[in-house]
Design an enzyme around this catalytic site. Structure first.
Site: not given
Ligand code: URA
Length: 461
Positions: A95, A174, A181, A196, A200
């Site tokens: 990620h 989220d 956000r 965040s 996930k």
């Molecule tokens: N990727 C995400 O899933 N969340 C964030 O806040 C920033 C990047």
């Protein structure tokens, strides 16, 4: 505590307004209070204006380490948890903290899957000035990102990789907070980013995780020390929750690869998976192989990250990565025929911008370039709005290039002609020319393992 006080404190109802005011006044919330906010976000029982106010207070005043941990865990637990154990393979994901032209997911997920790990990837949409993996995938007609858990598992069994969205069942907190956000200027907070991303990743039940933490002019954490803190914070938080994690700090002082937008980013990724090499996409190719190499290594399919890189490169060369990606797209309802249709890319308006000076491209304000991409139609003004699949920018010159006045610098694709003026102005503001070449920036500048993250934080988590 007396029986009376005990029963009062356990039964005192919580009110979002009290928690907003406490954060506004730089207080620290308890785990139960954070869970109350997160549960209210997921069930949509706390109004969006109150959640937005709390997010802004958290952005301005920061979150304490214990609040970040509580927020991450509560968001993970806001929905069901996926269990990849049944798939019989090590589950690994990557990620990124977000960037411009950042499309490595389309390469690393199928390449790592082709090397024998399984990649259950829960992704996000455009966030602030950065593009969203899900918005890019939805440029493919028919591609479904909101799968049920059963569908997610079926795609993983068939293809080894699946890229899906948060849903009302999967990390719903989220889903709500991320979209909020995006629209309220509350993205660039280490604690909110950490919660965040990791909510996930932890909900996906991963065995191991590779984090790509961007630094430079297009990153949410533009300053190096802020990006280092975010990397250490995320590695330590994920490890404490039981997931083996490393973070690579990588360059975002210019867009990654040559294209930033939705459909055009998929095209650049597929060209690389088809074995086509272009100088303008070499940084994307290299970073994708490094990240995939780490995934393959952490997934136990190579002795070292370098050996993982070689395996990923072989999967690129023999076409197995491309096959995996196409199978995944088809399994999620996408029409793969569009990749062979040169007429598919139909932007509403196109504009070529030429260099307005002769000189070296000395600096790029990549955040500004990201806003240019979003305002061409690739991003949204309001939560839930559709985005334009064909909007974006093709950059013809990179940082450090020596260009002649009048040489093509970038091609802009917009939804309509009237949407071109602002992005053109942003592009002209974002690029600086100089008589001297700028200093080079390494693609990967630092690695954080658990030990390094804990040493960096010095026991503050
Ligand atoms: N990727 C995400 O899933 N969340 C964030 O806040 C920033 C990047």
């Amino acid at each position: 505590m007396s029986d009376l006080t005990d029963s009062l404190s356990t039964h005192t109802p919580m009110h979002a307004i009290d928690l907003i005011r406490r954060k506004r006044d730089r207080g620290t919330l308890t785990e139960a209070e954070i869970r109350f906010l997160v549960t209210g976000a997921a069930s949509e029982t706390i109004p969006l204006e109150q959640l937005a106010a709390w997010l802004m207070a958290a952005w301005l005043n920061g979150l304490a380490p214990e609040e970040i941990r509580a927020l991450t865990v509560a968001m993970r637990d806001s929905g069901v948890k996926f269990s990849p154990a049944r798939l019989g393979k090590v589950a690994v994901d990557k990620h990124s903290t977000g960037g411009v032209g950042d499309k490595t997911s389309f390469l690393v997920a199928p390449l790592a899957a082709a090397c024998g790990v399984v990649v259950p990837m829960i992704s996000g949409r455009a966030l602030g000035h950065t593009g969203g993996t899900l918005d890019k995938l939805e440029a493919i007609p028919g591609y479904r990102t909101a799968l049920t858990l059963e569908e997610f598992e079926a795609v993983l069994v068939k293809c080894g990789a699946s890229i899906v969205s948060q849903t009302p069942a999967l990390v719903p907190a989220d889903r709500v907070l991320y979209a909020l956000r995006d629209r309220t200027g509350t993205v660039e907070s280490p604690g909110l980013i950490c919660a965040s991303i990791l909510s996930k990743k932890l909900a996906a039940g991963l065995d191991a995780l590779v984090l790509d933490v961007k630094t430079g002019s297009g990153a949410f954490m533009r300053k190096r020390e802020d990006a280092e803190y975010l990397a250490a914070l995320m590695v330590a938080t994920a490890e404490a929750a039981g997931t083996r994690t490393v973070a690579l700090m990588t360059d975002m002082s210019q867009p990654l690869g040559a294209k930033a937008g939705n459909w055009i980013e998929l095209v650049e990724s597929v060209e690389l998976l088809r074995g086509e090499r272009k100088a303008e996409s070499e940084d994307l190719r290299e970073l994708s192989l490094i990240l995939a190499g780490w995934m393959v290594y952490l997934g136990g399919q190579a002795e070292t990250p370098e050996a993982g890189y070689e395996r990923a490169e072989a999967a690129m060369a023999d076409g197995s990565g491309l096959r995996m990606l196409m199978e995944m797209i088809a399994a999620q309802g996408g029409d793969v025929a569009v990749f062979d249709d040169p007429g598919f890319h139909k932007p509403g308006a196109t504009r070529l911008v030429e260099a307005w000076e002769t000189g070296y491209i000395a600096a790029m304000d990549t955040t500004m370039l990201g806003w240019a991409v979003q305002r061409l139609g690739a991003g949204r003004e309001k939560a839930g709005e559709p985005v334009d699949a064909h909007a974006g920018i093709h950059f013809h010159a990179r940082r450090g290039a020596l260009v002649e006045k009048g040489q093509p610098l970038a091609t802009l694709y917009a939804t309509r002609e009237s949407m071109l003026a602002e992005p053109v102005a942003l592009l002209r503001q974002a690029i600086t020319f100089s008589g001297n070449p700028p200093e080079g920036v390494p693609l990967v500048s630092r690695l954080f393992t658990r030990g390094e993250a804990e040493a960096y934080l010095g026991g503050s988590l």
